[in-house]
Structures are given as structure tokens and as C-alpha cells.
Design an enzyme around this catalytic site. Structure first.
Site, PDB file in Angstrom:
ATOM      1  N   TYR A  92      -1.458  -0.564  10.418  1.00 24.75           N
ATOM      2  CA  TYR A  92      -1.502  -1.096   9.049  1.00 24.75           C
ATOM      3  C   TYR A  92      -0.260  -0.655   8.283  1.00 24.75           C
ATOM      4  CZ  TYR A  92      -3.506  -2.104   4.410  1.00 24.75           C
ATOM      5  OH  TYR A  92      -3.744  -2.582   3.145  1.00 24.75           O
ATOM      6  N   SER A 128       0.858  -1.187   0.000  1.00 29.10           N
ATOM      7  CA  SER A 128       0.000   0.000   0.000  1.00 29.10           C
ATOM      8  C   SER A 128       0.887   1.228   0.000  1.00 29.10           C
ATOM      9  CB  SER A 128      -0.892   0.010   1.249  1.00 29.10           C
ATOM     10  OG  SER A 128      -1.573   1.251   1.378  1.00 29.10           O
TER      11      SER A 128
END
Length: 320
Positions: free
Chosen positions: A185, A173
Site C-alpha cells: 500500500y 496517505s
């Protein structure tokens, strides 16, 4: 070194990059028919879209689902019923060694003639919360799914990938470069990037290519991050954290994060296009960044500017 000398050094590199890009655009993709690919995290989102796309292209697809009786798995099974056995749905919890080994045995029993071509480490989870708001158990869970889960499946399938000179694709990501309220995350994605960097270099001598997919904000096209509830966050805070923060602050942060989620792209096929290219291009890229211009600009600032510049940009965004 003067500017002219630097330009002379960079010019051959730029020309080489342009030639390589032109050759890559002209090269025909590989024939997908009969290539076996295992994908983790196919219950929904990118994993499910990729499983359906590869199946329609002719690949032999092993779709790993955390909930093999869920709606996503049932949708894949309906597709499999029309394929003559080219799409297989299997239970795969990437945090369990036994599930990964059973998946490997299933793949070995059902390999097509072309063998095992690709492993796509797509499974992942996300949540919202400042560092002190999350428990140690939550950190361990995220590391086990997002980081160790990908490593676990990779180690299990490396012998097959080396044998058939296949591909390994990891879902990262742009959040690997910066964070806006979901540091847990971001932490796991930054770690998987470094794992891939080491693996990519080590696998070159075996003809195995390693690719990283770096989506921007695609929250509306996946179920990885549902909208957050300020009330639930507050109720789960420790007394120490409640003494530091108040409900109004938590509500502001939740509203900010939910507004980001609502702006996410709903076209997950843009990311799937990159995943297919990573698997089927004769010369795949090491990294595929699939993001909006402003998201790419943030990554650019983070990578090239001093840390205080990025901190200032992100602090301004949070203040708004």
C-alpha cells in the site's frame, strides 16, 4: 553560511508564509452550487461521505461505485431521490478503460451550467503482508487500482478539467513516507505522490489545481482494511516462505497490525473537511495532512533525518 545569514534568508520566507496563511483564512470559499464533481470509490468510507457532503452543499455529484447494487450505492441513491437529479450513482471500476470512458460520457451528457469542476481520485485497496508473502498478481492488482486507476481517470478527464480550470484531488496517505507491515500500500501511495508532483506543476499554466490528501490512521472510519487473519495469511504462504517463518511470527505480526487498525480514528469527516477545502477553497493547499501529532512526528523524522534513524524508530515499534 553562518546561522545569522541563514536566518536572514529564511525570515522573508516565513513572513510571506504567515501573510499567505492569514489571507487564505480570510478568503471566502467558492460557491459549490452547480459545480460538477466526479468521485471514485463511493461504495463506502471517505468517498461516500464526500459524495453526501458535496450533494448537500449543492454540487452536481457523480458518485462512482465498484458495486452499483451494493448497500453504499443504495444509500446514495436514496439521497439522490431527494435531490432532483444532482447526485448520480454510476458503476465505475477504475481498472477498466470502458468504465472510465462511459463515466466521462455520462458526465458530458449531464454537465450543469458551471461545467466540470472536480475529479476526486479516492478509490483504493489495502492489505497486510511482508514483501515475500504477497504474490506478483497481488502487486499487479494493487498497482492497477491504487496507481494506474487514478492515472486512468485523470487522463480521461484532463481535457474537461483544463477547459473549466477545475481541481484534481488525490487520496494518498502518510504511509507514503513509511511502512509498518503494508509495504504494498505504501508503495502505491508513494508513486501517486510523485505523479501528483509532476501533474501539479504541469497543470499550473492551465489554471488547474492539484491537491493531495494524506490521512493518518482512519481504519475505523473506512472499510479499506479489515482486520487480518494470521491463519489465512499462513495458508496462503508459499512453501519457501513457510520454511523461513513460523505461525507464531505470523500471528505476532497480525496482532501488531490489528492493534494499529483498532487505534484508528472513527471520525472520517475530518478527512472529508480537507477534501472539501481542496475543492472549494480559493487557494487550496498542495497537500493536506490529516493525522495525529505522533503520526506527523513520524513523517517529520522520515523526511528530515537520515534513513537509519527512521529504520531504528520503526524497528523498535515492530519489536514491541
Amino acid at each position: 553560511m553562518g546561522a545569522a545569514a541563514l536566518l536572514l534568508l529564511l525570515l522573508p520566507l516565513l513572513l510571506l508564509l504567515l501573510v499567505a496563511r492569514r489571507w487564505r483564512c480570510r478568503a471566502l470559499p467558492l460557491e459549490p452550487w452547480g459545480r460538477a464533481v466526479l468521485i471514485t470509490g463511493c461504495d463506502s468510507g471517505f468517498g461516500q461521505l464526500l459524495a453526501l457532503r458535496l450533494h448537500r452543499l449543492g454540487c452536481t455529484v457523480f458518485a462512482g461505485c465498484l458495486c452499483p447494487r451494493g448497500h453504499g450505492a443504495q444509500r446514495l441513491r436514496r439521497e439522490a431521490a431527494l435531490s432532483g437529479g444532482r447526485l448520480t450513482v454510476l458503476r465505475l471500476d477504475v481498472t477498466r478503460d470502458s468504465d472510465v470512458l462511459e463515466a466521462k460520457e455520462l458526465v458530458l451528457r449531464n454537465l450543469p451550467e458551471r461545467g466540470f469542476w472536480g475529479l476526486v481520485n479516492n478509490a483504493g485497496i489495502s492489505t497486510f503482508g511482508e514483501t515475500g508473502w504477497l504474490s506478483m498478481e497481488t502487486y499487479e492488482k494493487f498497482a492497477n487500482v491504487n496507481l494506474l486507476g487514478s492515472i486512468r481517470t485523470t487522463l480521461a478527464f484532463l481535457p474537461l478539467l483544463r477547459k473549466y480550470k477545475g481541481r484534481i484531488v488525490f487520496m494518498s496517505s502518510i504511509i507514503a513516507y513509511f511502512t509498518l507491515g503494508n509495504g504494498i500500500y505504501s508503495m502505491t501511495k508513494a508513486a501517486i505522490e510523485k505523479f501528483c508532483d509532476a501533474l501539479r506543476l504541469e497543470m499550473k499554466k492551465f489554471g488547474v489545481q492539484v491537491c493531495i490528501i494524506q490521512p493518518g490512521n482512519y481504519a475505523r472510519s473506512t472499510k479499506i482494511q479489515p482486520p487480518v487473519s494470521a491463519e489465512e495469511i499462513w495458508n496462503e504462504l508459499s512453501e519457501e516462505e513457510k520454511a523461513v517463518y513460523n505461525k507464531e511470527y505470523v500471528q505476532e505480526r497480525a496482532n501488531f497490525f490489528n492493534s494499529i487498525l483498532s487505534e484508528g480514528s472513527a471520525n472520517g469527516n475530518e478527512v472529508v473537511d480537507a477534501m472539501v477545502d481542496a475543492l472549494m477553497s480559493p487557494s487550496p493547499k498542495a497537500r493536506y495532512m490529516v493525522a495525529k501529532l505522533k503520526e506527523k512526528a513520524l513523517v517529520f523524522v522520515c523526511a528530515l533525518f537520515p534513513t537509519f534513524v527512521m529504520d531504528s524508530v520503526l524497528s523498535y515499534a515492530l519489536s514491541k
